[in-house]
Motif scaffolding. Sequence first.
Motif, PDB file in Angstrom:
ATOM      1  N   LEU A 462       0.830  -1.207   0.000  1.00 42.79           N
ATOM      2  CA  LEU A 462       0.000   0.000   0.000  1.00 42.79           C
ATOM      3  C   LEU A 462       0.862   1.254   0.000  1.00 42.79           C
ATOM      4  CD1 LEU A 462      -2.889  -0.825   2.515  1.00 42.79           C
ATOM      5  CD2 LEU A 462      -3.125  -0.411   0.077  1.00 42.79           C
ATOM      6  N   MET A 463       1.839   1.267   0.883  1.00 40.23           N
ATOM      7  CA  MET A 463       2.705   2.442   1.007  1.00 40.23           C
ATOM      8  C   MET A 463       3.487   2.678  -0.290  1.00 40.23           C
ATOM      9  SD  MET A 463       3.372   4.742   3.334  1.00 40.23           S
ATOM     10  CE  MET A 463       3.040   3.970   4.915  1.00 40.23           C
ATOM     11  N   LYS A 464       3.988   1.598  -0.859  1.00 37.28           N
ATOM     12  CA  LYS A 464       4.776   1.717  -2.091  1.00 37.28           C
ATOM     13  C   LYS A 464       3.935   2.308  -3.215  1.00 37.28           C
ATOM     14  CE  LYS A 464       7.592  -1.093  -5.251  1.00 37.28           C
ATOM     15  NZ  LYS A 464       8.093  -2.461  -5.541  1.00 37.28           N
ATOM     16  N   ARG A 465       2.701   1.815  -3.346  1.00 38.41           N
ATOM     17  CA  ARG A 465       1.838   2.295  -4.425  1.00 38.41           C
ATOM     18  C   ARG A 465       1.389   3.730  -4.183  1.00 38.41           C
ATOM     19  NH1 ARG A 465      -1.002  -0.631  -8.330  1.00 38.41           N
ATOM     20  NH2 ARG A 465      -2.604   0.619  -9.343  1.00 38.41           N
ATOM     21  N   ALA A 466       1.056   4.050  -2.919  1.00 43.35           N
ATOM     22  CA  ALA A 466       0.581   5.401  -2.606  1.00 43.35           C
ATOM     23  C   ALA A 466       1.678   6.439  -2.856  1.00 43.35           C
ATOM     24  CB  ALA A 466       0.115   5.464  -1.154  1.00 43.35           C
ATOM     25  N   LEU A 467       2.896   6.135  -2.454  1.00 39.65           N
ATOM     26  CA  LEU A 467       3.998   7.089  -2.630  1.00 39.65           C
ATOM     27  C   LEU A 467       4.399   7.211  -4.097  1.00 39.65           C
ATOM     28  CD1 LEU A 467       6.211   6.147   0.456  1.00 39.65           C
ATOM     29  CD2 LEU A 467       4.704   8.107   0.204  1.00 39.65           C
ATOM     30  N   PRO A 472      -3.944  10.457  -3.047  1.00 35.03           N
ATOM     31  CA  PRO A 472      -4.455  10.830  -1.716  1.00 35.03           C
ATOM     32  C   PRO A 472      -5.460   9.831  -1.147  1.00 35.03           C
ATOM     33  CG  PRO A 472      -5.373  12.278  -3.416  1.00 35.03           C
ATOM     34  CD  PRO A 472      -4.322  11.449  -4.078  1.00 35.03           C
ATOM     35  N   LEU A 473      -6.237   9.163  -2.018  1.00 32.80           N
ATOM     36  CA  LEU A 473      -7.205   8.189  -1.515  1.00 32.80           C
ATOM     37  C   LEU A 473      -6.517   6.939  -0.982  1.00 32.80           C
ATOM     38  CD1 LEU A 473     -10.051   8.461  -4.186  1.00 32.80           C
ATOM     39  CD2 LEU A 473      -9.993   9.430  -1.888  1.00 32.80           C
ATOM     40  N   MET A 474      -5.482   6.501  -1.675  1.00 31.80           N
ATOM     41  CA  MET A 474      -4.712   5.363  -1.169  1.00 31.80           C
ATOM     42  C   MET A 474      -4.042   5.718   0.154  1.00 31.80           C
ATOM     43  SD  MET A 474      -3.751   2.221  -1.877  1.00 31.80           S
ATOM     44  CE  MET A 474      -3.668   1.879  -3.615  1.00 31.80           C
ATOM     45  N   MET A 475      -3.552   6.961   0.244  1.00 31.39           N
ATOM     46  CA  MET A 475      -2.927   7.402   1.497  1.00 31.39           C
ATOM     47  C   MET A 475      -3.969   7.521   2.604  1.00 31.39           C
ATOM     48  SD  MET A 475      -0.163   8.017   3.055  1.00 31.39           S
ATOM     49  CE  MET A 475       0.986   8.039   1.684  1.00 31.39           C
ATOM     50  N   LYS A 476      -5.220   7.806   2.254  1.00 36.21           N
ATOM     51  CA  LYS A 476      -6.267   7.870   3.273  1.00 36.21           C
ATOM     52  C   LYS A 476      -6.520   6.486   3.877  1.00 36.21           C
ATOM     53  CE  LYS A 476      -9.626  10.776   2.592  1.00 36.21           C
ATOM     54  NZ  LYS A 476      -9.520  11.726   3.709  1.00 36.21           N
ATOM     55  N   VAL A 477      -6.413   5.440   3.055  1.00 31.89           N
ATOM     56  CA  VAL A 477      -6.516   4.075   3.586  1.00 31.89           C
ATOM     57  C   VAL A 477      -5.415   3.848   4.618  1.00 31.89           C
ATOM     58  CG1 VAL A 477      -6.425   1.618   3.019  1.00 31.89           C
ATOM     59  CG2 VAL A 477      -7.517   3.209   1.444  1.00 31.89           C
ATOM     60  N   ASP A 498       9.742   8.150   4.903  1.00 28.58           N
ATOM     61  CA  ASP A 498       9.086   8.293   3.591  1.00 28.58           C
ATOM     62  C   ASP A 498       7.936   9.281   3.663  1.00 28.58           C
ATOM     63  OD1 ASP A 498      10.766   6.391   2.400  1.00 28.58           O
ATOM     64  OD2 ASP A 498       9.522   4.738   3.118  1.00 28.58           O
ATOM     65  N   LEU A 499       7.174   9.215   4.753  1.00 27.00           N
ATOM     66  CA  LEU A 499       6.036  10.119   4.903  1.00 27.00           C
ATOM     67  C   LEU A 499       6.503  11.556   5.141  1.00 27.00           C
ATOM     68  CD1 LEU A 499       3.801   7.848   7.154  1.00 27.00           C
ATOM     69  CD2 LEU A 499       3.311   8.508   4.797  1.00 27.00           C
ATOM     70  N   ALA A 500       7.503  11.705   6.008  1.00 29.70           N
ATOM     71  CA  ALA A 500       7.998  13.053   6.312  1.00 29.70           C
ATOM     72  C   ALA A 500       8.609  13.710   5.076  1.00 29.70           C
ATOM     73  CB  ALA A 500       9.021  12.984   7.441  1.00 29.70           C
ATOM     74  N   ALA A 501       9.176  12.905   4.185  1.00 27.92           N
ATOM     75  CA  ALA A 501       9.800  13.457   2.978  1.00 27.92           C
ATOM     76  C   ALA A 501       8.776  14.074   2.030  1.00 27.92           C
ATOM     77  CB  ALA A 501      10.576  12.358   2.249  1.00 27.92           C
ATOM     78  N   GLU A 509      -1.953  19.183  -2.398  1.00 29.33           N
ATOM     79  CA  GLU A 509      -2.303  19.483  -1.010  1.00 29.33           C
ATOM     80  C   GLU A 509      -3.061  18.338  -0.342  1.00 29.33           C
ATOM     81  OE1 GLU A 509      -5.240  22.677   0.685  1.00 29.33           O
ATOM     82  OE2 GLU A 509      -3.300  23.641   0.336  1.00 29.33           O
ATOM     83  N   GLU A 510      -3.963  17.697  -1.061  1.00 31.66           N
ATOM     84  CA  GLU A 510      -4.727  16.592  -0.482  1.00 31.66           C
ATOM     85  C   GLU A 510      -3.808  15.459  -0.060  1.00 31.66           C
ATOM     86  OE1 GLU A 510      -7.872  15.226  -2.923  1.00 31.66           O
ATOM     87  OE2 GLU A 510      -8.816  17.191  -3.133  1.00 31.66           O
ATOM     88  N   PHE A 511      -2.784  15.210  -0.866  1.00 35.30           N
ATOM     89  CA  PHE A 511      -1.832  14.144  -0.546  1.00 35.30           C
ATOM     90  C   PHE A 511      -1.022  14.505   0.701  1.00 35.30           C
ATOM     91  CE2 PHE A 511       2.324  12.001  -1.247  1.00 35.30           C
ATOM     92  CZ  PHE A 511       1.876  10.697  -1.202  1.00 35.30           C
ATOM     93  N   VAL A 512      -0.590  15.751   0.794  1.00 32.99           N
ATOM     94  CA  VAL A 512       0.175  16.204   1.961  1.00 32.99           C
ATOM     95  C   VAL A 512      -0.675  16.108   3.227  1.00 32.99           C
ATOM     96  CG1 VAL A 512       1.353  18.173   3.020  1.00 32.99           C
ATOM     97  CG2 VAL A 512       1.657  17.709   0.580  1.00 32.99           C
ATOM     98  N   ILE A 513      -1.960  16.446   3.129  1.00 34.20           N
ATOM     99  CA  ILE A 513      -2.862  16.365   4.282  1.00 34.20           C
ATOM    100  C   ILE A 513      -2.906  14.941   4.822  1.00 34.20           C
ATOM    101  CG2 ILE A 513      -5.303  16.446   4.963  1.00 34.20           C
ATOM    102  CD1 ILE A 513      -5.597  18.893   3.155  1.00 34.20           C
ATOM    103  N   GLU A 514      -3.015  13.959   3.916  1.00 39.50           N
ATOM    104  CA  GLU A 514      -3.100  12.562   4.357  1.00 39.50           C
ATOM    105  C   GLU A 514      -1.777  12.094   4.955  1.00 39.50           C
ATOM    106  OE1 GLU A 514      -5.920  11.274   4.572  1.00 39.50           O
ATOM    107  OE2 GLU A 514      -6.921  12.826   3.399  1.00 39.50           O
TER     108      GLU A 514
END
Length: 772
Positions: A462-467, A472-477, A498-501, A509-514
């Motif tokens: 999940l993390m690999k695909r979202a990044l 943003p929807l995958m990151m919301k999961v 990875d998230l902090a980067a 912006e939506e992706f950064v919010i998640e």
Amino acid sequence: MQADDVRYLTRKVKGGSLDVHPTEKALVVHYEVEARILGQTGDAMLGERKSCQKIIRLKSLSPNTDIGSLARKVVEECRLISPSKLPEVEQLLFYLQNRKSPTEKKEKKPIKPRDPTPFEGMELDEEANINSIDDYVELLYEDVPEKIRGATLILHLARNPDNLEELLQNETALGALARVLREDWKQSVDLATTIIYIFFCFSSFIQFHGLITYYKIGALCMNIIEHELKRYDLWQEELQKKKKNQNLKKEYEKALKKYQGLLTKQEQLLRVALYLLLNLSEDTRTELKMRNKNIVHLLVKTLDRDNEELLVLVVSFLKKLSIFLENKNDMADTDTVEKLAKLVPCEHEDLLNVTLRLLLNLSFDTGLRSKMVQVGLLPKLTTMLGDETQRHLAMRILYHISMDDRFKSMFAYTDCIPQMMKMLFDCVEERMDPELISFCINLAANKRNAQLICEGNGLKMLMKRALKLKDPLMMKVIRNVSQHDGPSKNLFIDYVGDLAAQIGQNEEEEFVIECLGTLANLTIPDLDWELVLKEYNLVPFLKDHLKPGCAEDDLVLEVVIMIGTVSMDDSCAAMLAKSGIIPALIELLNAQQEDDEFVCQIVYVFYQMVFHQATREVIIKETQAPAYLIDLMHDKNAEIRKVCDNTLDIIAEYDEEWGRKIQNEKFRWHNSQWLEMVENRQMDEAEPFMYSDEGEPFLQGGDILERPDLFYSADGIITADSAISPEFFTDFQNGDFIGQQGFPSRLPVPALSRPAYSLPLLLSWQLSRAQS
């Protein structure tokens, strides 16, 4: 051009572009053919060009096919493709291999019930002729067999749409048909079915609906349907009685055979009558009349049948009706969902599809969703996720069920989550199917589901695909998974970097919010937040995004929550305090004071910071945060009051001056509340001790506070100006004065609960002592 001038003909083939076939697993090769006729001298005398295409069908192409080998074979066998185009062929073959079949378009195709097929009794030994219509009408005035024959001949004419206009002009024929149906439908099912079928032919065209309404065929059909359903119930009762009686076994077998024949004819009648009503319901006013005559109840009752074509028609009718609230409520009052559950799954594809569509319409209702779970539809729908033709419908219904927190945990006991994860990872498109990803978001909100999502390499994938896709929807999961305490939360330690980067970069912006929300959920004791803040230079980003209006409110709120999370660490809290974040938070608090969520999260940051010595001094000595907290002590929101009280208790413990201010404010608030109660009390509700022996009021309203002689200042408890200090009530609550300085030892100790200052109790005691 003379034949003698011609020397020879040349043909030249020029290769063109490559493409994939839009529907089949095939390559399309575009090429050009040029033909020229040359003269005796070799010059072109006549020429022509023609564009052509060749289709190369790839029957052997499958998910396991070796693309490289197949591409080489295609190039070798097709001379129209140049060997230099081998990489392009491989790319097109790879696309074909992974292209999904257009199931979505197929799924969206509306299901229309089939027209009634010719039934027994419609056969004729003569061909119907439109010129003999008057003779057929004459038969309608004879006995029942002749009436059936005349109606059948007219039906054969009506089944040809070209004859409908001419039949429409023949009022005698239509009037006779309507009269016979109205008078004789109980005498013969065949006669009723045939005449209704004639009017059904007219109902297929909206311009003839007025004709059917004029003869009141719709209302008559509803009466016939209701009567036939009652007959069905009587047949069932009679059969059950004979089946239970062992002495009537032969009679039961005979009755069963007769019943089956009657049932076949009855279902033919029901089908043609209901189809006619379905066509008429295109007019919403007509549909409302049907609803007033309880059409929903009749349709739901018909769901008990086994005839699949009849069921397709009934369920289609219910689906059309279900878009209106009143009809949906009628379905909720009957056992519609229970009967539909028996049809899922079934082998009849159209029946299954239209049943799922009806269930989808009903699933918007909370109560009906609950019924679906109760009747066991959840595991049935889950198994249908593997059926590509019904997958999207099943997923939409499951999505609605997953919206209810009561049912989220039930998905963990099915194979739903493994199937969803497989569908997520098999999707080759950049953007996921919104229904699929929304369903995953709902499921991840449950702790047990989140643990199942993380099993194996689930979280890693999940993390690999979202990044990679910045989805943003995958990151919301992922964010929903991160909110649950337990083993799943500790898995996120590997992905903090990875998230902090992602924060601070020019990402959506939506992706950064998640990403921020996910980090804010990681309340893990072993996580070194100070290192993370320094490594990725997050403090300037956090501070800059606290300014009111600098970004969308959703992003600013996530920044505040993130600050609250990292403030749990002593060194992080100190770093943030030194950077000037606290004044920025106070400024934001002023700007967002009407938003309870903002206020609560900012106060929570103050609560975290007062735990640490370094930040506590900054909060108390260098900012006005305590003053704002005092103002918020009595906020209408219970959560804000709770966080404020806890924060102020810590401040009062460590700072004597603020402690007195907080204590005075609590006392003042409680005192004013009691005074307001006394001033608003009506005289007719006064306590008995408020009146003198003559029946006059002893003391009224706020006058009690203007009588210093009622207070025992002589004992040294109350000062000469009658002022009562908060310290007095604290001592009184702790029992320090019991039996001392004017307090009679016989007086019971009042059991004071919060708030500590119980002014009404004290004054009641003073009043009773004054009267004595």
